[in-house]
Design a protein around this motif. Structure first.
Motif, mmCIF file in Angstrom:
data_model
loop_
_atom_site.group_PDB
_atom_site.id
_atom_site.type_symbol
_atom_site.label_atom_id
_atom_site.label_comp_id
_atom_site.label_asym_id
_atom_site.label_seq_id
_atom_site.Cartn_x
_atom_site.Cartn_y
_atom_site.Cartn_z
ATOM 1 N N PHE A 310 0.728 -1.656 -0.450
ATOM 2 C CA PHE A 310 -0.369 -0.035 0.222
ATOM 3 C C PHE A 310 0.820 1.053 -0.047
ATOM 4 O O PHE A 310 0.469 2.193 -0.648
ATOM 5 C CB PHE A 310 -0.635 -0.008 1.421
ATOM 6 C CG PHE A 310 -1.839 1.341 1.528
ATOM 7 C CD1 PHE A 310 -2.539 1.031 0.524
ATOM 8 C CD2 PHE A 310 -1.547 2.379 2.463
ATOM 9 C CE1 PHE A 310 -3.673 2.104 -0.047
ATOM 10 C CE2 PHE A 310 -2.331 3.299 2.800
ATOM 11 C CZ PHE A 310 -3.289 3.365 1.367
ATOM 12 N N GLU A 311 2.040 1.211 1.127
ATOM 13 C CA GLU A 311 2.889 2.660 0.753
ATOM 14 C C GLU A 311 3.588 2.513 -0.851
ATOM 15 O O GLU A 311 3.157 3.618 -1.007
ATOM 16 C CB GLU A 311 4.043 1.909 1.610
ATOM 17 C CG GLU A 311 4.898 4.026 2.426
ATOM 18 C CD GLU A 311 6.598 3.009 2.699
ATOM 19 O OE1 GLU A 311 6.598 3.761 3.276
ATOM 20 O OE2 GLU A 311 6.435 2.105 2.414
ATOM 21 N N GLU A 312 3.556 1.108 -1.232
ATOM 22 C CA GLU A 312 4.900 1.327 -2.813
ATOM 23 C C GLU A 312 3.697 2.167 -3.461
ATOM 24 O O GLU A 312 3.829 3.346 -4.387
ATOM 25 C CB GLU A 312 5.010 -0.044 -2.675
ATOM 26 C CG GLU A 312 6.784 0.169 -2.485
ATOM 27 C CD GLU A 312 6.778 -1.521 -2.626
ATOM 28 O OE1 GLU A 312 6.123 -2.139 -3.221
ATOM 29 O OE2 GLU A 312 7.769 -1.930 -1.897
ATOM 30 N N LEU A 313 2.129 1.968 -3.561
ATOM 31 C CA LEU A 313 1.510 2.284 -4.784
ATOM 32 C C LEU A 313 0.822 3.669 -4.089
ATOM 33 O O LEU A 313 0.639 4.032 -5.032
ATOM 34 C CB LEU A 313 0.013 0.973 -3.971
ATOM 35 C CG LEU A 313 -1.140 1.561 -5.218
ATOM 36 C CD1 LEU A 313 -0.520 1.421 -6.708
ATOM 37 C CD2 LEU A 313 -2.377 0.075 -4.449
ATOM 38 N N LYS A 314 0.989 4.222 -2.568
ATOM 39 C CA LYS A 314 0.382 5.652 -2.745
ATOM 40 C C LYS A 314 1.969 6.548 -3.120
ATOM 41 O O LYS A 314 1.091 7.202 -3.490
ATOM 42 C CB LYS A 314 0.221 5.922 -1.370
ATOM 43 C CG LYS A 314 -1.063 4.901 -0.218
ATOM 44 C CD LYS A 314 -2.153 5.805 -1.409
ATOM 45 C CE LYS A 314 -2.287 7.348 -0.763
ATOM 46 N NZ LYS A 314 -3.253 8.106 -1.109
ATOM 47 N N MET A 315 2.764 5.483 -2.987
ATOM 48 C CA MET A 315 4.105 6.512 -3.345
ATOM 49 C C MET A 315 4.185 6.229 -5.110
ATOM 50 O O MET A 315 3.675 7.552 -5.700
ATOM 51 C CB MET A 315 5.125 5.915 -3.599
ATOM 52 C CG MET A 315 5.405 5.858 -2.107
ATOM 53 S SD MET A 315 6.077 8.193 -1.257
ATOM 54 C CE MET A 315 7.834 8.275 -2.015
ATOM 55 N N GLY A 319 -3.233 10.043 -5.690
ATOM 56 C CA GLY A 319 -4.636 10.107 -5.825
ATOM 57 C C GLY A 319 -5.098 9.298 -4.976
ATOM 58 O O GLY A 319 -6.914 8.873 -4.718
ATOM 59 N N MET A 320 -4.390 7.665 -4.880
ATOM 60 C CA MET A 320 -6.160 6.441 -4.857
ATOM 61 C C MET A 320 -6.067 6.485 -3.242
ATOM 62 O O MET A 320 -5.097 6.727 -2.434
ATOM 63 C CB MET A 320 -5.175 5.222 -4.954
ATOM 64 C CG MET A 320 -5.934 4.259 -5.534
ATOM 65 S SD MET A 320 -4.583 2.096 -4.691
ATOM 66 C CE MET A 320 -4.160 1.826 -3.577
ATOM 67 N N ALA A 324 -10.648 2.050 -2.065
ATOM 68 C CA ALA A 324 -10.575 1.644 -3.037
ATOM 69 C C ALA A 324 -9.366 0.421 -3.004
ATOM 70 O O ALA A 324 -9.585 -1.367 -3.714
ATOM 71 C CB ALA A 324 -9.398 2.267 -4.679
ATOM 72 N N PHE A 325 -8.259 0.433 -2.679
ATOM 73 C CA PHE A 325 -7.433 -0.414 -2.534
ATOM 74 C C PHE A 325 -7.768 -1.703 -1.600
ATOM 75 O O PHE A 325 -7.614 -2.750 -1.923
ATOM 76 C CB PHE A 325 -6.232 -0.011 -1.982
ATOM 77 C CG PHE A 325 -5.177 -0.898 -1.189
ATOM 78 C CD1 PHE A 325 -4.252 -1.305 -1.817
ATOM 79 C CD2 PHE A 325 -5.229 -2.030 -0.121
ATOM 80 C CE1 PHE A 325 -3.980 -2.813 -1.916
ATOM 81 C CE2 PHE A 325 -3.980 -2.757 0.250
ATOM 82 C CZ PHE A 325 -2.724 -2.942 -0.734
ATOM 83 N N LEU A 326 -8.673 -0.979 -0.029
ATOM 84 C CA LEU A 326 -9.130 -2.510 0.169
ATOM 85 C C LEU A 326 -10.735 -3.089 -0.605
ATOM 86 O O LEU A 326 -10.897 -3.812 0.219
ATOM 87 C CB LEU A 326 -10.244 -1.525 1.791
ATOM 88 C CG LEU A 326 -8.928 -1.358 2.479
ATOM 89 C CD1 LEU A 326 -9.775 -0.552 3.822
ATOM 90 C CD2 LEU A 326 -8.004 -2.418 2.981
ATOM 91 N N ARG A 327 -11.283 -2.498 -1.496
ATOM 92 C CA ARG A 327 -12.193 -3.001 -2.751
ATOM 93 C C ARG A 327 -11.775 -4.142 -3.049
ATOM 94 O O ARG A 327 -12.120 -5.012 -3.633
ATOM 95 C CB ARG A 327 -12.806 -1.759 -3.111
ATOM 96 C CG ARG A 327 -14.073 -1.359 -2.755
ATOM 97 C CD ARG A 327 -15.154 -0.363 -3.087
ATOM 98 N NE ARG A 327 -14.646 0.525 -4.033
ATOM 99 C CZ ARG A 327 -14.143 1.943 -3.765
ATOM 100 N NH1 ARG A 327 -15.224 2.215 -2.634
ATOM 101 N NH2 ARG A 327 -13.694 2.255 -4.128
#
Length: 405
Positions: A310-315, A319-320, A324-327
């Motif tokens: 999740f940290e790498e995806l936010k970097m 804007g995500m 949305a990640f939990l869905r």
């Protein structure tokens, strides 16, 4: 006053000089063309190389001045009227036109070879350096192979019951995607393997089709029953001074969230058969085994891999949202035959606390992620973009903004 005979003599001398120069140019052109024809007769190697200067400009197969001279001579020789001279020049014009045609064809062939546009290689995406051509070739390949892929995908959904690939005795009833290259297992081998590997994604073979199977379900005497699965943890060897008489029992229920969604499992506990002493896993044991608690009651834990992801995806995509990640994780939970939702508030709070703890750990080990070698201890670099913006504001006659910048 000028003498007409003298002027006529000077004109004849000039014409002879021009004729000599033209013949010299034709001779040089003939030498260049002969050298190029000899070079073109040599078969090029299989690999295609493009010669270029250091600036990236392509080096052509023949010098540019020869092309200019060939074009200039074909136009320059048309104004002669003398008998012998005109016949010689007409012959030279014909030779020049023939040579120009040969050079143009040779140049086009060499250019096509250098660009990889041979007609024999049109079926491969590497045949052309043009992006649109490569894109059309790739699209054509996918369009050609798509019907076959559809047939394979449909045939994959229906599977005849094979023999167990572990014991080779009983018919297979379970298909495990994580046990490749031997994914088909019978009921007994499935229990022996997945009693510890609870995070494997399994499918049951029902009427020749695959059906997702949660880890808490297994086959006993060919009947689908519910079973208890424990969270894989490192457990101590002894919990008391009694002899080795420890037994593993089922502890409190817990939800474990990984990149494949939510798992409803149980914590393991140890119990001494002599003194009845017990041991249960706490926060320290969970953190040691790469889990992170979501609440103080430890009813839900997250695998640290999901927090890193999740940290790498936010970097990569600031804007995500976390919802949305939990869905996405909820969809993976349903896909593999499990149930349950992931609470967004507890995930956000747990993630922030995990980041705060990591920050304190970095301070302890003296690892500074925000240190800039170009700025400390003395500035070694300046912003060129700031100077560019200042220049553009000045050119745009905007003094107020220029002063504020």
């Amino acid at each position: 006053m000028s003498d007409p005979k003298l002027n006529q003599l000077l004109d004849e001398i000039n014409s002879l000089v021009n004729q000599a120069e033209d013949m010299d140019e034709l001779q040089r052109l003939h030498e260049v063309i002969s050298m190029q024809q000899e070079a073109s007769s040599i078969q090029p190697p299989t690999g295609k190389w493009i010669k270029s200067y250091s600036e990236g400009n392509i080096v052509y197969g023949r010098p540019r001045f020869s092309r200019k001279q060939a074009a200039g001579l074909s136009h320059r020789q048309t104004g002669r009227t003398d008998g012998s001279l005109s016949s010689a020049l007409e012959t030279s014009v014909e030779m020049t036109d023939d040579f120009s045609h040969i050079n143009a064809e040779t140049f086009l062939q060499e250019l096509k070879r250098s660009l990889g546009e041979d007609l024999d290689d049109q079926e491969t995406p590497q045949a052309s350096s043009d992006w649109s051509v490569r894109k059309s070739l790739v699209s054509g390949w996918w369009e050609k192979v798509r019907p076959r892929l559809v047939e394979k995908m449909v045939a994959k959904q229906h599977v005849a019951s094979p023999v167990c690939q572990k014991c080779y005795l009983s018919p297979a009833m379970i298909h495990c995607c994580d046990c490749r290259p031997h994914p088909f297992l019978c009921a007994r081998c499935d229990i022996s393997i997945h009693k510890a590997q609870v995070f494997h994604n399994r499918d049951s073979i029902t009427d020749g089709f695959f059906q997702p199977l949660p880890p808490t379900s297994c086959y006993v005497e060919k009947v689908l029953t519910q079973c208890v699965c424990l969270v894989p943890l490192e457990m101590p060897g002894t919990i008391c001074s009694c002899p080795q008489s420890l037994s593993v029992i089922t502890g409190k229920p817990i939800s474990v969230v990984t990149m494949n969604g939510r798992y409803d499992l149980n914590l393991p506990e140890l119990k001494c058969e002599v003194c009845q002493a017990t041991w249960s896993a706490g926060v320290d044991e969970l953190v040691h085994n790469d889990y992170w608690p979501a609440t103080s009651q430890i009813s839900t834990v997250y695998a640290t891999d999901i927090l890193f992801s999740f940290e790498e995806l936010k970097m990569a995509a600031p804007g995500m949202s976390s919802q949305a990640f939990l869905r996405m994780l909820d969809q993976r939970t349903v896909r593999f035959g499990r149930t349950g939702k992931i609470i967004a508030d507890s995930f956000r709070k747990s993630f922030l606390e995990w980041e705060a703890v990591r920050f304190e750990v970095d301070k302890v080990i003296r690892e500074d992620h925000f240190n800039c070698p170009a700025c400390t201890p003395n500035m070694l670099a300046v912003s060129v973009d700031g100077n560019r913006k200042h220049y553009r504001l000045y050119q745009g006659n905007r003094p107020s903004l220029m002063v504020s910048s």
